[in-house]
Design a protein around this motif. Sequence first.
Motif, short mmCIF file in Angstrom:
data_model
loop_
_atom_site.label_atom_id
_atom_site.label_comp_id
_atom_site.label_asym_id
_atom_site.label_seq_id
_atom_site.Cartn_x
_atom_site.Cartn_y
_atom_site.Cartn_z
N ALA A 192 0.90 -1.35 0.03
CA ALA A 192 -0.01 -0.15 -0.02
C ALA A 192 0.77 1.40 0.04
O ALA A 192 0.44 2.35 -0.33
CB ALA A 192 -0.87 0.16 1.17
N LYS A 193 2.09 1.10 0.39
CA LYS A 193 2.99 2.40 0.32
C LYS A 193 3.25 2.82 -1.17
O LYS A 193 3.72 4.05 -1.31
CB LYS A 193 4.13 1.94 0.76
N PHE A 194 2.88 2.17 -2.16
CA PHE A 194 3.24 2.20 -3.55
C PHE A 194 1.92 2.70 -4.47
O PHE A 194 2.00 2.97 -5.50
CB PHE A 194 4.20 1.35 -4.22
N GLY A 225 1.53 -15.00 -3.37
CA GLY A 225 0.12 -14.44 -3.35
C GLY A 225 0.09 -13.42 -4.45
O GLY A 225 1.01 -13.26 -5.27
N PHE A 226 -1.16 -12.62 -4.50
CA PHE A 226 -1.33 -11.75 -5.55
C PHE A 226 -1.71 -10.64 -4.81
O PHE A 226 -2.25 -10.22 -3.83
CB PHE A 226 -2.59 -12.22 -6.52
N VAL A 227 -1.17 -9.49 -5.41
CA VAL A 227 -1.70 -7.91 -5.30
C VAL A 227 -2.24 -7.27 -6.31
O VAL A 227 -1.71 -7.06 -7.22
CB VAL A 227 -0.46 -7.31 -4.62
N LYS A 228 -3.52 -6.67 -5.96
CA LYS A 228 -4.06 -6.07 -7.13
C LYS A 228 -4.22 -4.60 -6.85
O LYS A 228 -4.73 -4.30 -5.66
CB LYS A 228 -5.70 -6.33 -7.43
N GLU A 247 0.26 2.40 -10.55
CA GLU A 247 0.68 2.08 -9.11
C GLU A 247 1.14 0.58 -9.20
O GLU A 247 2.01 0.41 -8.31
CB GLU A 247 -0.89 2.04 -8.58
N ALA A 248 0.71 -0.32 -10.03
CA ALA A 248 1.14 -1.69 -10.13
C ALA A 248 2.77 -1.71 -10.22
O ALA A 248 3.49 -2.47 -9.98
CB ALA A 248 0.42 -2.74 -10.85
#
Length: 140
Positions: A66-68, A89-92, A98-99
């Motif tokens: 979330a910092k980015f 894992g996965f981050v959306k 932002e990704a």
Amino acid sequence: MALRTLITRRLLSTSVFSSQFGAAVSNLNAAGSAASDKPAPVPSDTLFVSGLNKRTTSEKLQEAFAKFGEVVHAKVVTDRNTGFSKGFGFVKYATLEEASKGIEGMDAKFLDGWVIFAEYARPRPPLGQTGPQDPYAQRR
């Protein structure tokens, strides 16, 4: 790549370095050229994160990324039977920009004491197009 080759040649020209590290540098150059043969990843708003500590939770994963940018969803994949993390894992994210910032900020960084790797997630193949399960099915 040209700078890497120049530095390698310069280092290998010294006899001390060559005798101690010559084979390792040659292997590194071979791996570097093989890695450049891969196609470039397709940008996605979802990241695949590997190398996670078994104790990393989805909440910790979301907090770190979330910092980015705005994280829409973060999920550590767990084993169905034991409930333990599988180590990835996965981050959306909300946007592609932002990704990409998330990859730059977290790839090869420490999370819960382990080095993690972040890259664009590859899309799932459409249902029914996963390919044959039998490796010899195409030979018959």
